[in-house]
Design a protein around this motif. Structure first.
Motif, PDB file in Angstrom:
ATOM      1  N   ALA A  97       8.631  15.796   6.632  1.00  0.00           N
ATOM      2  CA  ALA A  97       7.188  16.339   6.711  1.00  0.00           C
ATOM      3  C   ALA A  97       6.702  15.586   7.750  1.00  0.00           C
ATOM      4  CB  ALA A  97       6.704  16.252   5.390  1.00  0.00           C
ATOM      5  N   PRO A  98       6.790  15.946   8.995  1.00  0.00           N
ATOM      6  CA  PRO A  98       6.326  15.009  10.069  1.00  0.00           C
ATOM      7  C   PRO A  98       4.950  15.261  10.270  1.00  0.00           C
ATOM      8  CG  PRO A  98       7.562  17.099  10.898  1.00  0.00           C
ATOM      9  CD  PRO A  98       7.813  17.062   9.495  1.00  0.00           C
ATOM     10  N   ASP A  99       4.373  15.999   9.840  1.00  0.00           N
ATOM     11  CA  ASP A  99       2.864  16.223   9.660  1.00  0.00           C
ATOM     12  C   ASP A  99       2.131  15.404   8.639  1.00  0.00           C
ATOM     13  OD1 ASP A  99       3.922  17.909   7.790  1.00  0.00           O
ATOM     14  OD2 ASP A  99       2.097  19.087   7.649  1.00  0.00           O
ATOM     15  N   GLU A 100       2.687  14.904   7.881  1.00  0.00           N
ATOM     16  CA  GLU A 100       2.429  14.008   6.747  1.00  0.00           C
ATOM     17  C   GLU A 100       3.136  12.425   6.635  1.00  0.00           C
ATOM     18  OE1 GLU A 100       2.819  15.481   2.819  1.00  0.00           O
ATOM     19  OE2 GLU A 100       2.139  17.535   3.190  1.00  0.00           O
ATOM     20  N   TYR A 101       3.959  12.358   7.548  1.00  0.00           N
ATOM     21  CA  TYR A 101       4.709  11.100   7.190  1.00  0.00           C
ATOM     22  C   TYR A 101       5.271  10.631   8.737  1.00  0.00           C
ATOM     23  CZ  TYR A 101       4.605  12.136   2.517  1.00  0.00           C
ATOM     24  OH  TYR A 101       4.098  12.658   1.191  1.00  0.00           O
ATOM     25  N   GLY A 102       4.600  10.044   9.474  1.00  0.00           N
ATOM     26  CA  GLY A 102       4.846   9.441  10.836  1.00  0.00           C
ATOM     27  C   GLY A 102       6.033   8.479  10.844  1.00  0.00           C
ATOM     28  N   PHE A 103       6.633   8.281  11.900  1.00  0.00           N
ATOM     29  CA  PHE A 103       7.620   7.229  12.284  1.00  0.00           C
ATOM     30  C   PHE A 103       7.180   5.774  11.932  1.00  0.00           C
ATOM     31  CE2 PHE A 103       9.895   4.032  14.320  1.00  0.00           C
ATOM     32  CZ  PHE A 103      11.246   4.088  13.938  1.00  0.00           C
ATOM     33  N   TYR A 104       5.892   5.698  12.560  1.00  0.00           N
ATOM     34  CA  TYR A 104       5.312   4.206  12.358  1.00  0.00           C
ATOM     35  C   TYR A 104       4.722   3.942  11.060  1.00  0.00           C
ATOM     36  CZ  TYR A 104       6.273   3.681  17.292  1.00  0.00           C
ATOM     37  OH  TYR A 104       6.852   3.406  18.397  1.00  0.00           O
ATOM     38  N   SER A 105       4.023   4.854  10.395  1.00  0.00           N
ATOM     39  CA  SER A 105       3.369   4.802   9.030  1.00  0.00           C
ATOM     40  C   SER A 105       2.432   3.566   8.875  1.00  0.00           C
ATOM     41  CB  SER A 105       4.532   5.052   8.015  1.00  0.00           C
ATOM     42  OG  SER A 105       4.890   6.449   8.210  1.00  0.00           O
ATOM     43  N   ASN A 106       2.032   2.747   9.671  1.00  0.00           N
ATOM     44  CA  ASN A 106       1.190   1.902   9.631  1.00  0.00           C
ATOM     45  C   ASN A 106      -0.245   2.301   8.733  1.00  0.00           C
ATOM     46  OD1 ASN A 106       2.591  -0.025  11.551  1.00  0.00           O
ATOM     47  ND2 ASN A 106       1.704   1.105  13.140  1.00  0.00           N
ATOM     48  N   ARG A 155       1.037  -1.295   0.023  1.00  0.00           N
ATOM     49  CA  ARG A 155      -0.125   0.080  -0.140  1.00  0.00           C
ATOM     50  C   ARG A 155       0.738   1.369   0.012  1.00  0.00           C
ATOM     51  NH1 ARG A 155      -2.858   4.213   0.231  1.00  0.00           N
ATOM     52  NH2 ARG A 155      -4.967   4.215   1.050  1.00  0.00           N
ATOM     53  N   CYS A 156       0.597   2.073  -0.970  1.00  0.00           N
ATOM     54  CA  CYS A 156       1.251   3.549  -1.034  1.00  0.00           C
ATOM     55  C   CYS A 156       0.651   4.341  -0.246  1.00  0.00           C
ATOM     56  CB  CYS A 156       1.567   3.719  -2.521  1.00  0.00           C
ATOM     57  SG  CYS A 156       2.541   5.195  -2.602  1.00  0.00           S
ATOM     58  N   VAL A 157       1.319   5.361   0.198  1.00  0.00           N
ATOM     59  CA  VAL A 157       0.707   6.425   0.952  1.00  0.00           C
ATOM     60  C   VAL A 157      -0.022   7.454   0.096  1.00  0.00           C
ATOM     61  CG1 VAL A 157       2.576   8.338   0.948  1.00  0.00           C
ATOM     62  CG2 VAL A 157       1.069   8.100   2.801  1.00  0.00           C
ATOM     63  N   GLU A 158       0.156   7.296  -1.173  1.00  0.00           N
ATOM     64  CA  GLU A 158      -0.555   7.971  -2.311  1.00  0.00           C
ATOM     65  C   GLU A 158      -1.787   7.465  -2.651  1.00  0.00           C
ATOM     66  OE1 GLU A 158       2.541   7.592  -4.693  1.00  0.00           O
ATOM     67  OE2 GLU A 158       3.318   9.967  -4.304  1.00  0.00           O
ATOM     68  N   HIS A 183      -4.160  11.328   5.186  1.00  0.00           N
ATOM     69  CA  HIS A 183      -3.211  12.236   5.011  1.00  0.00           C
ATOM     70  C   HIS A 183      -3.707  13.562   4.900  1.00  0.00           C
ATOM     71  CE1 HIS A 183       0.162  14.068   2.355  1.00  0.00           C
ATOM     72  NE2 HIS A 183       0.925  12.942   2.792  1.00  0.00           N
ATOM     73  N   PRO A 184      -2.819  14.545   5.187  1.00  0.00           N
ATOM     74  CA  PRO A 184      -3.313  16.086   5.073  1.00  0.00           C
ATOM     75  C   PRO A 184      -3.923  16.479   3.811  1.00  0.00           C
ATOM     76  CG  PRO A 184      -1.362  15.926   6.405  1.00  0.00           C
ATOM     77  CD  PRO A 184      -1.299  14.645   5.771  1.00  0.00           C
ATOM     78  N   ARG A 185      -3.595  15.665   2.849  1.00  0.00           N
ATOM     79  CA  ARG A 185      -3.906  16.211   1.372  1.00  0.00           C
ATOM     80  C   ARG A 185      -4.917  15.379   0.716  1.00  0.00           C
ATOM     81  NH1 ARG A 185       1.031  16.403  -1.437  1.00  0.00           N
ATOM     82  NH2 ARG A 185       2.380  15.681   0.348  1.00  0.00           N
ATOM     83  N   TRP A 186      -5.182  14.102   1.309  1.00  0.00           N
ATOM     84  CA  TRP A 186      -6.133  13.043   0.873  1.00  0.00           C
ATOM     85  C   TRP A 186      -6.642  11.957   1.672  1.00  0.00           C
ATOM     86  CZ3 TRP A 186      -1.067  13.765  -1.748  1.00  0.00           C
ATOM     87  CH2 TRP A 186      -0.209  12.760  -1.179  1.00  0.00           C
ATOM     88  N   SER A 187      -7.636  11.537   1.389  1.00  0.00           N
ATOM     89  CA  SER A 187      -8.189  10.255   2.088  1.00  0.00           C
ATOM     90  C   SER A 187      -7.450   8.904   1.980  1.00  0.00           C
ATOM     91  CB  SER A 187      -9.644   9.783   1.803  1.00  0.00           C
ATOM     92  OG  SER A 187     -10.066   8.855   2.557  1.00  0.00           O
ATOM     93  N   GLN A 188      -7.210   8.239   3.171  1.00  0.00           N
ATOM     94  CA  GLN A 188      -6.765   6.810   2.904  1.00  0.00           C
ATOM     95  C   GLN A 188      -7.604   5.822   3.288  1.00  0.00           C
ATOM     96  OE1 GLN A 188      -3.814   6.518   2.139  1.00  0.00           O
ATOM     97  NE2 GLN A 188      -2.276   8.028   2.749  1.00  0.00           N
TER      98      GLN A 188
END
Length: 324
Positions: free
Chosen positions: A263-272, A143-146, A279-284
């Motif tokens: 970009a800590p507000d967009e990409y957390g360390f855990y990123s589960n 799964r990509c964050v995009e 994501h601040p700019r789109w739905s997941q």
């Protein structure tokens, strides 16, 4: 150092479909499907990586692999799509850039360092690491964050096997992955803090799903997919899986990672993978599955990318919206 050789392949080489026939068949199938809906010209314009033979994937050897219990039965993403639509920013920020430019990367010889809180620092050749354990074929959802996803058959063995070989000290709580930053062979766009860095908590790294990966689709990793060695963590967003690794660093502190630092507000360390945290700019909440279908389709995103049974216990009691 004693190394165990990989076991022989289950399928004789004489029965393996040749690479050229496979690629030619898939391109023909794609064009036939496109013609059926009358959009060949549009497809050729919008999807040049699929049709342009100059940027078709180039990988080295067929790998000897065995089947694995860690796999999904979902339809796989076709090889030519998985190797021509990639995020690998060292070669450019466009999805087609890695297939265009990664061919310059020389993956042999390739040296890997093991540093930090270990019993003894090590310097290894990638082929020594490759042959340390027999390789398994694992078909993983990715799964990509995009908000797009693929299903890819990866070849490797559990990262835990290699970590045990490295003998980290009990005080080591994290492992950091550092990627190559070869200025002569990589584009390394301006504005990023190279080398690419990622990391996992030690229990995440030791989870049997976390794969130290050397191949995909039964052959050595194509350069654009992270050759010659990468990690795959199927319950996390894809950027957590560092590519073209040159160093494993063990530490007692949470390591710096490229995207979390930028970009800590967009990409957390855990990123589960978590459909409840946008994501601040789109739905997941949904994802666009890239598979053999000509027209894209979306499906609901699953918590932990569908691997909750294997990994949810590691995050018991954590606020997964704050620790995203």
């Amino acid at each position: 150092m004693l190394l165990r050789k990989s076991s022989s392949a289950d399928v004789p080489s004489s029965q393996i479909t040749s690479r050229s026939v496979f690629e030619r068949f898939n391109r023909r199938s794609f064009l036939t499907g496109a013609a059926a809906v009358g959009v060949v010209a549009v497809a050729a314009e919008k999807l040049p990586p699929i049709l342009d033979p100059r940027i078709s994937a180039r990988a080295a050897d067929q790998l000897q692999v065995v089947s694995s219990k860690y796999t999904t039965t979902e339809n796989q993403t076709p090889f030519f799509k998985a190797t021509n639509y990639n995020n690998f920013y060292e070669f450019g920020t466009d999805k087609s850039d890695p297939a265009h430019y990664a061919g310059k990367l020389q993956t042999r010889p390739w040296t890997i360092q093991v540093t930090g809180m270990v019993k003894k620092p090590l310097t290894l050749g990638v082929d020594d690491v490759l042959k340390y354990r027999p390789l398994e074929n694992r078909i993983y959802r990715m799964r990509c964050v995009e908000a797009w996803s693929m299903v890819i058959p990866w070849d490797g063995y559990s990262l835990s096997e290699f970590i045990n070989f490295c003998q980290p000290l009990p005080s080591a709580k994290f492992v950091q992955f550092l990627s190559d930053e070869n200025k002569k062979q990589m584009r390394l766009p301006f504005g990023y803090n190279w080398p690419y860095s990622e990391g996992l908590r030690m229990d995440e790294a030791m989870n049997p799903l976390t794969l130290l990966t050397f191949g995909c689709y039964g052959q050595a990793l194509p350069n654009q997919n992270g050759a010659p060695i990468r990690v795959v963590i199927p319950w996390k967003y894809g950027f957590k899986g560092a590519k073209s690794i040159v160093k494993f660093h063990f530490t007692d502190k949470q390591p710096h990672t490229l995207w979390n630092d930028m970009a800590p507000d967009e990409y957390g360390f855990y990123s589960n993978v978590n459909p409840q945290v946008d994501h601040p700019r789109w739905s997941q909440a949904h994802e666009r599955r890239i598979d053999s279908s000509f027209l894209p389709h979306t499906i609901p995103t699953q918590m932990f990318n569908g691997y909750s049974d294997q990994v949810a216990s590691m995050y018991a009691g954590m606020n997964l919206k704050r620790n995203y």
